[in-house]
Write an enzyme that holds these catalytic residues in place. Structure first.
Site: not given
Ligand code: PRP
Ligand code: URA
Length: 209
Positions: A108, A200
């Site tokens: 999500t 990241d």
């Protein structure tokens, strides 16, 4: 946009370009994050309140400004925000440090909380939330929500790279928060990573994958 500062200093831009480079290894990446945090912190803390105090120099007594009041709380969003703490503590060694643990759900992309510990009397301090990346803005909004729920009122948010989507979301949710951005990038990709970004941030700071 009111309460939003986008850094334009060439030293900050140069170091961010080095951070982005895929060839920059963990050690150098960590040092760069800390150096950028010092440079950004210098700018973000330019409105710290001061008071005149009495000091005796070798020549005479004088009144001279020092930082006043209950000062600062630096609050990294775990994990990647940890990389920015040292830079701010270099500037204000007496600052207290709180921690907010959040990770993005891989499906999500919404933040999941796992830890929150803030310094006492957070309402009397200037809280500086640090996280290198403002992507969808979900983590930043959640971090500021936590601080406000615990009484925080004077909040700054400092990130190295932001996506327009995250900036909009944070600014709309918390228009009172002063936002400092090292560089505003193009957009998010389909995995909610910033483009061109730096990948990241947590993995690059800690050498994980
Ligand atoms: C990264 C980053 C922010 C967040 C930004 O953390 O450090 O906290 O993503 O994304 P958002 O704006 O879409 O919420 P991540 O969830 O990868 O956790 P980590 O720092 O532990 O790697
Ligand atoms: N988190 C990161 O570390 N990088 C991104 O580009 C987006 C979220």
């Amino acid at each position: 946009m009111e309460n939003v500062t986008i850094m334009d200093h060439p030293l900050i831009q140069h170091k961010i370009s080095m951070l982005r480079d895929i060839r920059t290894g963990t050690n150098e990446f960590r040092s760069l994050v800390e150096e950028i945090s010092v440079l950004m912190g210098y700018e973000a803390l330019r409105d710290l309140p001061t008071e005149e105090v009495d000091v005796t120099t070798p020549i005479e007594n004088c009144k001279t400004p020092m930082i006043s009041g209950k000062k600062l709380a630096v609050i990294p969003v775990l994990r990647a925000g940890l990389g920015m703490v040292g830079g701010l503590l270099t500037l204000v060694p007496s600052a207290k440090v709180g921690h907010i643990g959040l990770y993005r759900d891989p499906q999500t992309h919404e933040p999941q909380e796992y830890y929150c510990k803030l310094p006492e009397s957070i309402g009397e301090r200037i809280a500086v939330v640090v996280d290198p990346m403002l992507a969808t803005g979900g983590s930043a909004v959640a971090a500021v929500d936590f601080i406000k729920q615990r009484g925080g009122r004077n909040i700054k948010f400092m990130c190295i790279i932001a996506a327009p989507e995250g900036l909009k979301r944070l600014h709309e949710a918390h228009p009172d928060v002063q936002i400092y951005i090292g560089h505003l990038d193009k957009c998010l990709n389909e995995n909610a990573y910033i483009m061109p970004g730096l990948g990241d941030a947590g993995d690059r700071i800690f050498g994980t994958k």
